[in-house]
Design a protein around this motif. Structure first.
Motif, PDB file in Angstrom:
ATOM      1  N   ARG A   1       0.839  -1.181   0.143  1.00 27.60           N
ATOM      2  CA  ARG A   1       0.104   0.052  -0.069  1.00 27.60           C
ATOM      3  C   ARG A   1       0.890   1.386  -0.121  1.00 27.60           C
ATOM      4  O   ARG A   1       1.898   1.361   0.870  1.00 27.60           O
ATOM      5  CB  ARG A   1      -1.062   0.093   1.324  1.00 27.60           C
ATOM      6  N   PHE A   2       0.611   2.038  -1.046  1.00 26.57           N
ATOM      7  CA  PHE A   2       1.324   3.448  -0.777  1.00 26.57           C
ATOM      8  C   PHE A   2       0.996   4.153   0.499  1.00 26.57           C
ATOM      9  O   PHE A   2      -0.372   4.262   0.900  1.00 26.57           O
ATOM     10  CB  PHE A   2       0.814   4.395  -1.989  1.00 26.57           C
ATOM     11  N   PRO A   3       2.070   4.800   0.980  1.00 25.33           N
ATOM     12  CA  PRO A   3       1.887   5.294   2.509  1.00 25.33           C
ATOM     13  C   PRO A   3       0.834   6.431   2.486  1.00 25.33           C
ATOM     14  O   PRO A   3       0.333   6.709   3.757  1.00 25.33           O
ATOM     15  CB  PRO A   3       3.177   5.841   2.704  1.00 25.33           C
TER      16      PRO A   3
ATOM     17  N   THR B   1      -1.077   1.376  -5.106  1.00 22.74           N
ATOM     18  CA  THR B   1       0.239   0.580  -4.988  1.00 22.74           C
ATOM     19  C   THR B   1       1.285   1.718  -4.996  1.00 22.74           C
ATOM     20  O   THR B   1       2.351   1.565  -4.759  1.00 22.74           O
ATOM     21  CB  THR B   1       0.350  -0.475  -5.798  1.00 22.74           C
ATOM     22  N   GLY B   2       0.996   2.953  -5.511  1.00 22.81           N
ATOM     23  CA  GLY B   2       1.912   3.830  -5.447  1.00 22.81           C
ATOM     24  C   GLY B   2       2.319   3.905  -6.882  1.00 22.81           C
ATOM     25  O   GLY B   2       3.167   4.994  -7.134  1.00 22.81           O
ATOM     26  N   GLU B   3       2.123   3.092  -7.650  1.00 20.91           N
ATOM     27  CA  GLU B   3       2.716   3.104  -9.198  1.00 20.91           C
ATOM     28  C   GLU B   3       1.590   4.112 -10.082  1.00 20.91           C
ATOM     29  O   GLU B   3       0.565   3.961  -9.653  1.00 20.91           O
ATOM     30  CB  GLU B   3       2.727   1.614  -9.795  1.00 20.91           C
ATOM     31  N   CYS B   4       2.195   4.896 -10.679  1.00 23.79           N
ATOM     32  CA  CYS B   4       1.342   5.814 -11.459  1.00 23.79           C
ATOM     33  C   CYS B   4       1.955   6.305 -12.408  1.00 23.79           C
ATOM     34  O   CYS B   4       3.177   6.745 -12.438  1.00 23.79           O
ATOM     35  CB  CYS B   4       0.885   6.847 -10.410  1.00 23.79           C
ATOM     36  N   LEU B   5       1.336   6.477 -13.751  1.00 20.66           N
ATOM     37  CA  LEU B   5       2.024   6.984 -14.791  1.00 20.66           C
ATOM     38  C   LEU B   5       1.480   8.679 -15.189  1.00 20.66           C
ATOM     39  O   LEU B   5       1.760   9.288 -16.028  1.00 20.66           O
ATOM     40  CB  LEU B   5       1.658   6.407 -15.932  1.00 20.66           C
ATOM     41  N   ALA B   6       0.650   9.278 -13.982  1.00 20.66           N
ATOM     42  CA  ALA B   6       0.038  10.473 -13.880  1.00 20.66           C
ATOM     43  C   ALA B   6      -0.852  10.709 -15.091  1.00 20.66           C
ATOM     44  O   ALA B   6      -0.878  11.642 -15.756  1.00 20.66           O
ATOM     45  CB  ALA B   6       1.301  11.370 -13.652  1.00 20.66           C
TER      46      ALA B   6
ATOM     47  N   HIS C   1       1.604  11.289  -7.591  1.00 22.57           N
ATOM     48  CA  HIS C   1       1.280   9.697  -7.103  1.00 22.57           C
ATOM     49  C   HIS C   1      -0.610   9.713  -6.982  1.00 22.57           C
ATOM     50  O   HIS C   1      -1.191  10.553  -6.478  1.00 22.57           O
ATOM     51  CB  HIS C   1       1.620   9.253  -5.869  1.00 22.57           C
ATOM     52  N   THR C   2      -1.022   8.441  -7.439  1.00 22.62           N
ATOM     53  CA  THR C   2      -2.562   8.321  -7.206  1.00 22.62           C
ATOM     54  C   THR C   2      -2.600   7.702  -5.821  1.00 22.62           C
ATOM     55  O   THR C   2      -2.049   6.594  -5.591  1.00 22.62           O
ATOM     56  CB  THR C   2      -2.961   7.309  -8.292  1.00 22.62           C
ATOM     57  N   PHE C   3      -3.348   8.259  -4.819  1.00 23.80           N
ATOM     58  CA  PHE C   3      -3.404   7.503  -3.566  1.00 23.80           C
ATOM     59  C   PHE C   3      -5.148   8.118  -2.833  1.00 23.80           C
ATOM     60  O   PHE C   3      -5.492   9.329  -3.533  1.00 23.80           O
ATOM     61  CB  PHE C   3      -2.545   7.597  -2.360  1.00 23.80           C
ATOM     62  N   PHE C   4      -5.558   7.357  -2.248  1.00 27.39           N
ATOM     63  CA  PHE C   4      -6.993   7.688  -1.488  1.00 27.39           C
ATOM     64  C   PHE C   4      -6.709   8.621  -0.330  1.00 27.39           C
ATOM     65  O   PHE C   4      -6.177   8.150   0.352  1.00 27.39           O
ATOM     66  CB  PHE C   4      -7.682   6.339  -1.122  1.00 27.39           C
ATOM     67  N   LEU C   5      -7.219   9.872  -0.536  1.00 28.54           N
ATOM     68  CA  LEU C   5      -7.066  10.865   0.527  1.00 28.54           C
ATOM     69  C   LEU C   5      -8.306  10.355   1.649  1.00 28.54           C
ATOM     70  O   LEU C   5      -8.079  10.725   2.915  1.00 28.54           O
ATOM     71  CB  LEU C   5      -7.693  12.117   0.076  1.00 28.54           C
ATOM     72  N   LYS C   6      -9.378   9.848   1.165  1.00 21.04           N
ATOM     73  CA  LYS C   6     -10.442   9.334   2.025  1.00 21.04           C
ATOM     74  C   LYS C   6     -11.113   8.074   1.364  1.00 21.04           C
ATOM     75  O   LYS C   6     -10.850   7.841   0.095  1.00 21.04           O
ATOM     76  CB  LYS C   6     -11.471  10.267   2.313  1.00 21.04           C
ATOM     77  N   GLN C   7     -11.446   7.336   2.174  1.00 17.84           N
ATOM     78  CA  GLN C   7     -12.326   6.050   1.516  1.00 17.84           C
ATOM     79  C   GLN C   7     -13.429   6.461   1.132  1.00 17.84           C
ATOM     80  O   GLN C   7     -14.360   7.068   1.642  1.00 17.84           O
ATOM     81  CB  GLN C   7     -12.414   4.918   2.664  1.00 17.84           C
ATOM     82  N   PRO C   8     -14.194   5.665   0.143  1.00 19.34           N
ATOM     83  CA  PRO C   8     -15.240   5.740  -0.566  1.00 19.34           C
ATOM     84  C   PRO C   8     -16.441   5.275   0.622  1.00 19.34           C
ATOM     85  O   PRO C   8     -16.130   4.385   1.179  1.00 19.34           O
ATOM     86  CB  PRO C   8     -15.355   4.943  -1.578  1.00 19.34           C
ATOM     87  N   GLU C   9     -17.506   6.106   0.879  1.00 21.21           N
ATOM     88  CA  GLU C   9     -18.256   5.704   1.911  1.00 21.21           C
ATOM     89  C   GLU C   9     -19.801   5.372   1.352  1.00 21.21           C
ATOM     90  O   GLU C   9     -20.391   4.486   1.474  1.00 21.21           O
ATOM     91  CB  GLU C   9     -18.522   7.030   2.867  1.00 21.21           C
TER      92      GLU C   9
ATOM     93  N   CYS D   1      -7.591   2.393 -14.378  1.00 11.32           N
ATOM     94  CA  CYS D   1      -6.316   2.774 -14.131  1.00 11.32           C
ATOM     95  C   CYS D   1      -5.208   1.855 -15.003  1.00 11.32           C
ATOM     96  O   CYS D   1      -5.283   0.638 -14.992  1.00 11.32           O
ATOM     97  CB  CYS D   1      -6.215   2.226 -12.679  1.00 11.32           C
ATOM     98  N   CYS D   2      -4.587   2.586 -15.805  1.00  8.90           N
ATOM     99  CA  CYS D   2      -3.710   1.836 -16.957  1.00  8.90           C
ATOM    100  C   CYS D   2      -2.599   1.108 -16.093  1.00  8.90           C
ATOM    101  O   CYS D   2      -2.024   0.195 -17.082  1.00  8.90           O
ATOM    102  CB  CYS D   2      -3.043   2.932 -17.693  1.00  8.90           C
ATOM    103  N   VAL D   3      -2.081   1.077 -15.013  1.00 10.53           N
ATOM    104  CA  VAL D   3      -1.147   0.224 -14.383  1.00 10.53           C
ATOM    105  C   VAL D   3      -1.749  -0.716 -13.191  1.00 10.53           C
ATOM    106  O   VAL D   3      -1.063  -1.285 -12.570  1.00 10.53           O
ATOM    107  CB  VAL D   3       0.112   1.056 -13.900  1.00 10.53           C
ATOM    108  N   ASN D   4      -3.002  -0.779 -13.149  1.00 14.36           N
ATOM    109  CA  ASN D   4      -3.706  -1.622 -12.223  1.00 14.36           C
ATOM    110  C   ASN D   4      -3.370  -1.388 -10.844  1.00 14.36           C
ATOM    111  O   ASN D   4      -3.213  -2.147  -9.932  1.00 14.36           O
ATOM    112  CB  ASN D   4      -3.567  -3.092 -12.494  1.00 14.36           C
ATOM    113  N   ALA D   5      -3.090   0.012 -10.428  1.00 16.91           N
ATOM    114  CA  ALA D   5      -2.405   0.411  -9.224  1.00 16.91           C
ATOM    115  C   ALA D   5      -3.449   0.604  -8.091  1.00 16.91           C
ATOM    116  O   ALA D   5      -3.309   0.727  -6.925  1.00 16.91           O
ATOM    117  CB  ALA D   5      -1.508   1.662  -9.354  1.00 16.91           C
ATOM    118  N   ILE D   6      -4.632   0.753  -8.640  1.00 17.38           N
ATOM    119  CA  ILE D   6      -5.898   0.867  -7.652  1.00 17.38           C
ATOM    120  C   ILE D   6      -6.463  -0.481  -7.359  1.00 17.38           C
ATOM    121  O   ILE D   6      -6.853  -1.471  -8.112  1.00 17.38           O
ATOM    122  CB  ILE D   6      -6.939   1.783  -8.151  1.00 17.38           C
ATOM    123  N   ARG D   7      -6.515  -0.733  -6.040  1.00  8.67           N
ATOM    124  CA  ARG D   7      -6.952  -2.098  -5.594  1.00  8.67           C
ATOM    125  C   ARG D   7      -7.915  -2.177  -4.694  1.00  8.67           C
ATOM    126  O   ARG D   7      -8.265  -1.180  -3.697  1.00  8.67           O
ATOM    127  CB  ARG D   7      -5.648  -3.041  -5.038  1.00  8.67           C
TER     128      ARG D   7
END
Length: 106
Positions: free
Chosen positions: A5-7, A17-22, A43-51, A66-72
């Motif tokens: 998980r990206f920090p 996962t922190g992998e991102c092509l922007a 970097h792509t990351f979740f600022l907040k969880q979807p509710e 997501c072109c690199v399957n970095a969202i899980r």
């Protein structure tokens, strides 16, 4: 396979996962949950969880584009797992007997 998980991710089931092509496609699908790409962030990351159901749907769409399957999705909700294809491409716990033959909950 375990994914790192990206920090910057907010705690919860959806993560990156922190992998991102922007490319900005995921952020355009789910701007209410994903950090915007700008001069200070690439970097792509979740600022907040979807509710809400709408936010969950947007997070699933972001994962699909997501072109690199970095969202899980690391949760166990079968409806969300099915929405994401039921495989390990986007889900940590694919549906039992799914196309990739991974074991549910493992």
């Amino acid at each position: 396979m375990r994914y790192q998980r990206f920090p910057g991710n907010a705690p919860g089931d959806f993560y990156t996962t922190g992998e991102c092509l922007a490319c900005a496609l995921p952020e355009s699908e789910c701007p209410d949950c994903l950090a915007p790409l700008d001069g200070e962030n690439c970097h792509t990351f979740f600022l907040k969880q979807p509710e809400s159901a709408a936010e969950i749907e947007r997070a699933c769409r972001a994962a699909k584009v997501c072109c690199v399957n970095a969202i899980r999705y690391g949760g166990t909700d079968p409806a969300i797992i099915r929405r994401l294809g039921g495989t390990s491409l986007c889900c940590d716990k694919p549906i039992l007997g799914g196309p990739d033959s991974a074991v549910d909950g493992q």
